[in-house]
Design a protein around this motif. Sequence first.
Motif, PDB file in Angstrom:
ATOM      1  N   ARG A 181       0.829  -1.211   0.000  1.00  0.00           N
ATOM      2  CA  ARG A 181       0.000   0.000   0.000  1.00  0.00           C
ATOM      3  C   ARG A 181       0.860   1.255   0.000  1.00  0.00           C
ATOM      4  O   ARG A 181       1.820   1.365   0.762  1.00  0.00           O
ATOM      5  CB  ARG A 181      -0.926   0.000   1.201  1.00  0.00           C
ATOM      6  N   VAL A 182       0.469   2.190  -0.869  1.00  0.00           N
ATOM      7  CA  VAL A 182       1.165   3.462  -1.019  1.00  0.00           C
ATOM      8  C   VAL A 182       0.193   4.574  -0.632  1.00  0.00           C
ATOM      9  O   VAL A 182      -0.907   4.659  -1.173  1.00  0.00           O
ATOM     10  CB  VAL A 182       1.645   3.655  -2.474  1.00  0.00           C
ATOM     11  N   LEU A 183       0.609   5.406   0.306  1.00  0.00           N
ATOM     12  CA  LEU A 183      -0.221   6.495   0.813  1.00  0.00           C
ATOM     13  C   LEU A 183       0.080   7.784   0.068  1.00  0.00           C
ATOM     14  O   LEU A 183       1.243   8.140  -0.122  1.00  0.00           O
ATOM     15  CB  LEU A 183       0.046   6.687   2.307  1.00  0.00           C
ATOM     16  N   ILE A 184      -0.992   8.481  -0.316  1.00  0.00           N
ATOM     17  CA  ILE A 184      -0.868   9.843  -0.843  1.00  0.00           C
ATOM     18  C   ILE A 184      -1.752  10.710   0.051  1.00  0.00           C
ATOM     19  O   ILE A 184      -2.972  10.542   0.075  1.00  0.00           O
ATOM     20  CB  ILE A 184      -1.328   9.958  -2.307  1.00  0.00           C
ATOM     21  N   VAL A 185      -1.124  11.628   0.812  1.00  0.00           N
ATOM     22  CA  VAL A 185      -1.871  12.451   1.761  1.00  0.00           C
ATOM     23  C   VAL A 185      -2.592  13.582   1.044  1.00  0.00           C
ATOM     24  O   VAL A 185      -3.774  13.822   1.276  1.00  0.00           O
ATOM     25  CB  VAL A 185      -0.938  13.006   2.858  1.00  0.00           C
ATOM     26  N   LYS A 186      -1.886  14.299   0.164  1.00  0.00           N
ATOM     27  CA  LYS A 186      -2.482  15.401  -0.607  1.00  0.00           C
ATOM     28  C   LYS A 186      -2.282  15.142  -2.085  1.00  0.00           C
ATOM     29  O   LYS A 186      -1.286  14.569  -2.499  1.00  0.00           O
ATOM     30  CB  LYS A 186      -1.846  16.741  -0.232  1.00  0.00           C
ATOM     31  N   ARG A 187      -3.235  15.599  -2.880  1.00  0.00           N
ATOM     32  CA  ARG A 187      -3.199  15.376  -4.330  1.00  0.00           C
ATOM     33  C   ARG A 187      -1.969  16.042  -4.952  1.00  0.00           C
ATOM     34  O   ARG A 187      -1.796  17.258  -4.866  1.00  0.00           O
ATOM     35  CB  ARG A 187      -4.457  15.950  -4.974  1.00  0.00           C
TER      36      ARG A 187
END
Length: 132
Positions: free
Chosen positions: A23-29
């Motif tokens: 899993r790869v997290l992206i907090v802000k676009r």
Amino acid sequence: MRHRTISRQATMTTSSSTENLPRVLIVKRPAAMAVFGDRFVASTKFEILKAFESPLPLPEFLANHSDSVSAVIAPVAAPVTADLIRLLPNLRLVGTTSAGVDHVDLVECRHRGISVANAGSSFSEDVVIGKK
């Protein structure tokens, strides 16, 4: 596809093919998503967790996913602080969407054995062209 309940307020679409992927997290676009949309992060090798699309506040979103995040995609607008890093016990990689890494706590990454990768010179031609 089926839906797995994350909390009362949100569900995440999963399929048997994504349940065991890192899993790869992206907090802000990232800004590139404005141009490329989901193609910017499309992958069959990772499951992308888009915190910015969740109705949950970030602390609650992270509480639901913190143990499963292996990597973070970090645009400059979403600093990777020591506090964030400590919330992600299985984090192994921070990838920035910029040439710089000033928004990443490199000391904490080094302390935890987390690799940090930047965009390198991938944007340099565009920057040079833009300065003519």
